[in-house]
Scaffold this active site. Sequence first.
Site, PDB file in Angstrom:
ATOM      1  N   TYR A   1      -6.722   2.719   5.727  1.00 59.66           N
ATOM      2  CA  TYR A   1      -7.044   2.287   7.093  1.00 59.66           C
ATOM      3  C   TYR A   1      -8.042   1.132   7.106  1.00 59.66           C
ATOM      4  O   TYR A   1      -8.613   0.807   8.135  1.00 59.66           O
ATOM      5  CB  TYR A   1      -7.608   3.452   7.943  1.00 59.66           C
ATOM      6  CG  TYR A   1      -6.870   4.756   7.768  1.00 59.66           C
ATOM      7  CD1 TYR A   1      -5.625   4.954   8.347  1.00 59.66           C
ATOM      8  CD2 TYR A   1      -7.404   5.777   6.977  1.00 59.66           C
ATOM      9  CE1 TYR A   1      -4.936   6.137   8.156  1.00 59.66           C
ATOM     10  CE2 TYR A   1      -6.719   6.965   6.775  1.00 59.66           C
ATOM     11  CZ  TYR A   1      -5.489   7.143   7.368  1.00 59.66           C
ATOM     12  OH  TYR A   1      -4.804   8.309   7.185  1.00 59.66           O
TER      13      TYR A   1
ATOM     14  N   HIS B   1      -5.833   3.027  -4.269  1.00 64.48           N
ATOM     15  CA  HIS B   1      -5.812   3.223  -2.813  1.00 64.48           C
ATOM     16  C   HIS B   1      -6.241   4.650  -2.481  1.00 64.48           C
ATOM     17  O   HIS B   1      -5.785   5.230  -1.498  1.00 64.48           O
ATOM     18  CB  HIS B   1      -4.415   2.895  -2.279  1.00 64.48           C
ATOM     19  CG  HIS B   1      -4.338   2.727  -0.789  1.00 64.48           C
ATOM     20  ND1 HIS B   1      -5.208   1.946  -0.065  1.00 64.48           N
ATOM     21  CD2 HIS B   1      -3.461   3.238   0.137  1.00 64.48           C
ATOM     22  CE1 HIS B   1      -4.869   1.986   1.219  1.00 64.48           C
ATOM     23  NE2 HIS B   1      -3.828   2.768   1.369  1.00 64.48           N
TER      24      HIS B   1
ATOM     25  N   HIS C   1       3.379  -2.287   3.445  1.00 64.96           N
ATOM     26  CA  HIS C   1       3.487  -0.943   2.865  1.00 64.96           C
ATOM     27  C   HIS C   1       4.836  -0.740   2.196  1.00 64.96           C
ATOM     28  O   HIS C   1       5.818  -1.393   2.542  1.00 64.96           O
ATOM     29  CB  HIS C   1       3.300   0.118   3.957  1.00 64.96           C
ATOM     30  CG  HIS C   1       1.910   0.156   4.525  1.00 64.96           C
ATOM     31  ND1 HIS C   1       1.471  -0.748   5.473  1.00 64.96           N
ATOM     32  CD2 HIS C   1       0.854   0.960   4.258  1.00 64.96           C
ATOM     33  CE1 HIS C   1       0.203  -0.485   5.770  1.00 64.96           C
ATOM     34  NE2 HIS C   1      -0.201   0.556   5.055  1.00 64.96           N
TER      35      HIS C   1
ATOM     36  N   HIS D   1      -5.957   9.438   0.466  1.00 68.49           N
ATOM     37  CA  HIS D   1      -5.864   8.576   1.647  1.00 68.49           C
ATOM     38  C   HIS D   1      -6.733   9.006   2.829  1.00 68.49           C
ATOM     39  O   HIS D   1      -6.280   9.016   3.990  1.00 68.49           O
ATOM     40  CB  HIS D   1      -4.394   8.472   2.080  1.00 68.49           C
ATOM     41  CG  HIS D   1      -4.055   7.172   2.750  1.00 68.49           C
ATOM     42  ND1 HIS D   1      -4.060   7.004   4.114  1.00 68.49           N
ATOM     43  CD2 HIS D   1      -3.711   5.961   2.249  1.00 68.49           C
ATOM     44  CE1 HIS D   1      -3.711   5.764   4.425  1.00 68.49           C
ATOM     45  NE2 HIS D   1      -3.501   5.104   3.308  1.00 68.49           N
TER      46      HIS D   1
ATOM     47  N   ASP E   1       0.817  -1.206   0.000  1.00 71.50           N
ATOM     48  CA  ASP E   1       0.000   0.000   0.000  1.00 71.50           C
ATOM     49  C   ASP E   1       0.857   1.265   0.000  1.00 71.50           C
ATOM     50  O   ASP E   1       2.010   1.251   0.430  1.00 71.50           O
ATOM     51  CB  ASP E   1      -0.874   0.039   1.267  1.00 71.50           C
ATOM     52  CG  ASP E   1      -1.993  -0.985   1.241  1.00 71.50           C
ATOM     53  OD1 ASP E   1      -1.974  -1.877   0.376  1.00 71.50           O
ATOM     54  OD2 ASP E   1      -2.882  -0.888   2.113  1.00 71.50           O
ATOM     55  N   ASP E   2       0.218   2.352  -0.450  1.00 69.63           N
ATOM     56  CA  ASP E   2       0.655   3.744  -0.229  1.00 69.63           C
ATOM     57  C   ASP E   2       1.700   4.283  -1.212  1.00 69.63           C
ATOM     58  O   ASP E   2       2.051   5.447  -1.133  1.00 69.63           O
ATOM     59  CB  ASP E   2       1.178   3.987   1.203  1.00 69.63           C
ATOM     60  CG  ASP E   2       0.075   3.877   2.252  1.00 69.63           C
ATOM     61  OD1 ASP E   2      -1.086   3.635   1.866  1.00 69.63           O
ATOM     62  OD2 ASP E   2       0.379   4.022   3.447  1.00 69.63           O
TER      63      ASP E   2
HETATM   64 ZN   LIG Z   1      -2.753   3.231   3.087  1.00 72.69          ZN
END
Ligand SMILES: [Zn+2]
Length: 370
Positions: free
Chosen positions: A242, A200, A304, A204, A150-151
């Site tokens: 989250y 994603h 991540h 965020h 993620d991210d």
């Molecule tokens: Zn995230």
Amino acid sequence: MFTSIFLAINVALAANLPRSDCHDHEQHRRLPGNWYHECDHPVHNLFKRGAPGDGINYAEVGSPSWSSAFPTSTPDTSQLPQAWVDALNDAVSSGKIPNIPESTSTSDRSPVYPDGFDPDGSEVCSSSYQCRIPEDIWDAPTGTLGIGFDDGPLPPTPRLVTFLQSQNQSATHFMIGSNILSNPNQFNAAYNIGGDIAVHTYTHPYMTTLTNIQVVAELGWTMEIIHNSTGGRVPRFWRPPYGDSDNRVRAIAAEVFGLECIMWNRDTDDWSMESGGTTMRAISRKMKKWLTGPKTPGLIILEHELTTDMVQAFINAYPFMKSNGWNTTSVARLVGDGRPYQNSNNDDSTVTADGILVAATPSATSSITG
Ligand SMILES: [Zn+2]
Ligand SMILES: *[C@@H]1O[C@H](CO)[C@@H](O)[C@H](O)[C@H]1NC(C)=O
Ligand SMILES: *[C@@H]1O[C@H](CO)[C@@H](O)[C@H](O)[C@H]1NC(C)=O
Ligand SMILES: *[C@@H]1O[C@H](CO)[C@@H](O)[C@H](O)[C@H]1NC(C)=O
């Protein structure tokens, strides 16, 4: 790599069929690279799709003409493409979006709903409360381990993809749209080795705190920037920041954009390494426990690509994934029958029988139609 017969069919499709002729597309839907939705699904209208001969040239990723039209921060809901707004309004008026109020975000706690709305109940079913919406994906098939991060894209991304490539390992990157905008080279690094790109959100947020139109803006712009940076691929999967989603947010993602949600069933807490919430050793202990544990259900581990340490935690665990006999595959391919996109099989990538990615070139927009 695609076969010449496949290329010929796609060129013929693009040359002979009007883009709006959904019926003709449907006749060919068993072919790779065609749409898998019903013709009247709104996602057909939302993104201008590229195919050979259709006259669409996507701006080079990272160039000024590429970046100029994308929001730099939280998208303005009064500046959305009309087709997205219309698709939301249609979905709402046909009763497809549950009338659940927005939650309120409170720091360090799961979002709170107004009285009368039980986050654990079947009406709301908030994933922040671990309520599992049946359509969402939480588990992998027995014996398989879905690889995803993620991210990104961010500065540690190239280190991660260099490792993945050295292992012929496919992976899904759940990317943040505004990070793509500010890290185009890192985006290319992930995509060019055949990484599967998923959504994603753009900035965020806790998605259940947003209004319907704000949800559309967060998802739509992320889809648009992925679409315009991959030669026209429409992402098929998303993951809520989250892990915060509910029946309303899920329905907007699915009904407006055709997105399916991938959650996870194991959490490394790697995001808290920076603040001392967890350590490399603690992650490695957790990993060993999971990887030597039962094979049912298969694992979807939350990881991540925020920092080099987080990438290293995955690199450290990887040999144990293999030595314990897990089938490691990009999570989007694993749960999506090999199709990480809505309109492409990503079939310019050569995939060996065991699901391992060999090589990919980003140039084969010819594998996309419709
Ligand atoms: Zn995230
Ligand atoms: C995405 O690409 C399409 C096709 O070139 C173009 O019409 C559209 O404006 C692009 N979107 C953005 C935000 O630049
Ligand atoms: C990756 O695949 C290539 C091509 O099939 C092969 O030569 C190489 O040995 C593989 N590397 C690993 C680490 O499996
Ligand atoms: C791993 O799983 C994928 C997806 O289910 C499958 O296509 C592949 O054949 C599996 N590979 C092995 C070695 O079991």
